[in-house]
Scaffold this motif. Structure first.
Motif, PDB file in Angstrom:
ATOM      1  N   HIS A 172      -6.384   2.435   8.313  1.00 12.52           N
ATOM      2  CA  HIS A 172      -6.326   2.473   6.694  1.00 12.52           C
ATOM      3  C   HIS A 172      -6.511   1.205   6.159  1.00 12.52           C
ATOM      4  O   HIS A 172      -7.069   0.789   5.371  1.00 12.52           O
ATOM      5  N   LEU A 191      -2.400   3.723  10.541  1.00 12.41           N
ATOM      6  CA  LEU A 191      -2.298   2.597   9.605  1.00 12.41           C
ATOM      7  C   LEU A 191      -3.233   1.390   9.633  1.00 12.41           C
ATOM      8  O   LEU A 191      -3.873   0.884   8.719  1.00 12.41           O
ATOM      9  N   ASN A 247       5.626   3.926   0.718  1.00 14.45           N
ATOM     10  CA  ASN A 247       5.443   2.685   0.302  1.00 14.45           C
ATOM     11  C   ASN A 247       5.367   1.650   1.398  1.00 14.45           C
ATOM     12  O   ASN A 247       6.758   1.644   1.842  1.00 14.45           O
ATOM     13  N   LYS A 287       4.706  10.176  -0.336  1.00 19.66           N
ATOM     14  CA  LYS A 287       3.933   9.210  -0.053  1.00 19.66           C
ATOM     15  C   LYS A 287       4.882   8.264   0.586  1.00 19.66           C
ATOM     16  O   LYS A 287       6.174   8.025   0.023  1.00 19.66           O
ATOM     17  N   LEU A 344       0.752  -1.044   0.067  1.00 17.30           N
ATOM     18  CA  LEU A 344      -0.098   0.042   0.034  1.00 17.30           C
ATOM     19  C   LEU A 344       0.804   1.448  -0.001  1.00 17.30           C
ATOM     20  O   LEU A 344       1.942   1.060   0.267  1.00 17.30           O
ATOM     21  N   GLN A 345       0.407   2.315  -0.506  1.00 17.92           N
ATOM     22  CA  GLN A 345       0.820   3.460  -0.240  1.00 17.92           C
ATOM     23  C   GLN A 345       0.142   4.457   0.659  1.00 17.92           C
ATOM     24  O   GLN A 345      -1.028   4.678   0.363  1.00 17.92           O
ATOM     25  N   VAL A 346       0.920   5.095   1.656  1.00  9.73           N
ATOM     26  CA  VAL A 346       0.139   6.038   2.565  1.00  9.73           C
ATOM     27  C   VAL A 346       0.712   7.334   2.605  1.00  9.73           C
ATOM     28  O   VAL A 346       1.904   7.651   2.343  1.00  9.73           O
ATOM     29  N   VAL A 365       0.318   8.562   8.297  1.00 11.30           N
ATOM     30  CA  VAL A 365      -0.147   7.208   8.551  1.00 11.30           C
ATOM     31  C   VAL A 365       0.981   6.180   8.697  1.00 11.30           C
ATOM     32  O   VAL A 365       0.709   5.322   9.650  1.00 11.30           O
ATOM     33  N   ALA A 366       1.908   6.157   8.053  1.00  8.72           N
ATOM     34  CA  ALA A 366       2.822   5.146   8.203  1.00  8.72           C
ATOM     35  C   ALA A 366       3.541   5.330   9.659  1.00  8.72           C
ATOM     36  O   ALA A 366       3.949   3.989  10.065  1.00  8.72           O
TER      37      ALA A 366
END
Length: 523
Positions: free
Chosen positions: A23, A20, A55, A53, A7-9, A13-14
């Motif tokens: 999401h 996370l 990854n 972003k 996913l890409q956030v 969020v990461a």
């Protein structure tokens, strides 16, 4: 069963477990309460768009599933106190990983290191920084842990075809490195943490019967009937062994001279050479992340750039976000720069080697030195810089735009290079062809990275120890048909590795071949 998801956030969020999980719950069409645990397997930054972003590759454990964490442990080491022995010359990553692999295979390693242990090295690093005193046996390049220990500890490698990168990273974690190095796309340990890791490796070698000898410089080899029989130290002592792993690093010029004098075939090898450029880290952040302020969820930004100029590659090398420029001379009449970052990469400046690829034809003025022509080319530039900067460990320096405009800088801001800088025309340090390429190249860099080409950036000369200027030929795949039976050229110093991980892989490879020869089996 656990579900692997890519996913890409957003960075926040990461960096925040609750966000996370929320999401992932939306992606998997499940309730947040159904997600028991999320393990991050891989992480990288995508800064190609204005909105940066992250990854991620994650493993999601749902309620009722057993959470299995990655298990890291030491291999099964054997007590080798009374086992057949092999000499390992050099206590850098190639040497220490070779020694540990020998123990795993039942061979006693005797590690011979010309420099001091990590604690003793600190006094010599302080002396070169503050008093401009270079100890030829103990400095940023020589001593326990090798060049990487006090000059960064980046672990990124393209050497996956050479061996098991994950094995090396997991061993480093077992010895105390952060588990993040198993996850990050460009793992980094940091100069503040590597010394303890190298010390723990040494203690493990000794615990299982190996030996580590410091302040012992190899000055000759015992060779009979084209086979190695031992190493002679500067003290006059001879250490006997029929297997010698030569892991001396890219700066052990005396070893190259020794091999050349003993008629062991060595070859001049192209390498790269240039300057070390330093920018404010905030400027690099704004360029790379397209923002005025990086914020708390993104690390200091690195950069990587390559251009073709006048038919030559010019590129960034050993880029250190939030880092420091260090004096890396290994003899008294030279200056050399390199860079490092602490684990948090929290210094105010970013630096990188900016180097130009050299060709064999460039070494023609030194062709009388034969296979050592590239080494003497390298030495001449380091000596010229030393003289230009007042025969101290200060370095010639120039603002970036001033360099391209052939103008000596009227003033220089304070840089991270502790010994100090001298405002100079850097064109006086390098041959004209190299200067011309760099002048044009920095302007080209500025076209790709808007804001990079600026007088806020300071160039320090030279960055000259990118890799070995010499290769010791060997059958690289099988390590069969060695020039001297039992003598294994290894790692960066042999011209077959470039960095901590690839050197460690090569060290293990040579150790395996040693054990095969000692015990008469093929692994």
């Amino acid at each position: 069963m656990p579900q692997e998801i890519q996913l890409q956030v957003l960075p926040q969020v990461a960096a925040t477990n609750d966000l996370l999980v929320e999401h992932i719950s939306k992606l998997t069409h499940t309730s947040v309460k159904d997600i028991q645990h999320v393990s991050i397997l891989k992480r990288s930054i995508d800064a190609r768009q204005k909105q940066v972003k992250i990854n991620l590759k994650v493993l999601v454990f749902f309620q009722g599933e057993e959470v299995v964490n990655r298990s890291i442990s030491f291999p099964e080491y054997k007590n080798v106190k009374d086992a057949p022995r092999a000499i390992v010359v050099g206590a850098g990553p190639a040497g220490y990983f070779a020694a540990l692999q020998l123990i795993e295979l039942g061979v006693k390693p005797i590690v011979i290191e010309r420099g001091k242990d990590v604690r003793g090295r600190r006094r010599d690093l302080k002396a070169i920084n503050l008093e401009h005193i270079v100890n030829p046996d103990s400095n940023y390049c020589f001593g326990e842990g090798g060049a990487g220990t006090y000059s960064d500890g980046k672990l990124y490698t393209r050497s996956k075809k050479r061996g098991d990168v994950n094995r090396i990273l997991e061993l480093l974690v077992a010895f105390g490195a952060p588990q993040d190095i198993l996850v990050e796309a460009h793992p980094h340990i940091g100069t503040n943490k590597l010394p303890k890791i190298m010390q723990d490796m040494r203690e493990k070698i000794i615990e299982f019967g190996g030996e580590v000898l410091f302040d012992k410089r190899v000055v000759d080899f015992v060779i009979k009937d084209n086979a190695i029989k031992g190493a002679i130290l500067h003290t006059g002592e001879t250490i006997e062994a029929n297997q010698v792993i030569l892991a001396t690093g890219h700066s052990a010029r005396d070893i190259y001279e020794l091999l050349n004098n003993k008629k062991v075939l060595i070859e001049a090898k192209p390498f790269a050479l240039g300057v070390r450029a330093e920018h404010p880290q905030s400027l690099i952040d704004s360029i790379q992340y397209s923002c005025d302020y990086r914020g708390e969820f993104l690390p200091p930004a690195p950069y990587s750039i390559v251009k073709q100029v006048n038919g030559r590659g010019m590129y960034s090398f050993c880029m250190c976000p939030g880092g420091v420029i260090a004096p890396c001379a290994t003899d008294v009449e030279e200056v050399v720069t390199n860079g490092w970052s602490p684990s948090k990469r929290d210094q105010a400046t970013a630096n990188s080697g900016i180097v130009v690829e050299l060709k064999m034809e460039d070494f023609k003025p030194f062709e009388k030195h034969g296979a050592l022509a590239g080494m003497y080319f390298q030495k001449s530039i380091e000596n010229t810089a030393w003289q230009l900067a007042g025969k101290t460990q200060q370095v010639p320096a120039q603002r970036m735009v001033d360099f391209s405009d052939k103008k000596v800088s009227d003033s220089l801001p304070k840089t991270s290079y502790v010994p100090g800088v001298v405002s100079s025309e850097l064109g006086d340090v390098f041959p004209d062809f190299l200067t011309d390429i760099m002048r044009k190249g920095f302007e080209e860099f500025g076209k790709s990275m808007k804001g990079y080409f600026t007088n806020e950036a300071i160039l320090h000369a030279p960055e000259s120890r990118t890799s070995s200027p010499v290769r010791i030929p060997r059958d690289n795949e099988t390590l069969e048909h060695l020039q001297i039976k039992g003598l294994y050229p290894c790692g960066e110093g042999a011209g077959y590795a470039g960095g901590i991980v690839s050197a460690a892989i090569d060290g293990e490879k040579c150790a395996i071949k040693c054990a095969e020869q000692i015990f008469g089996y093929r692994n």
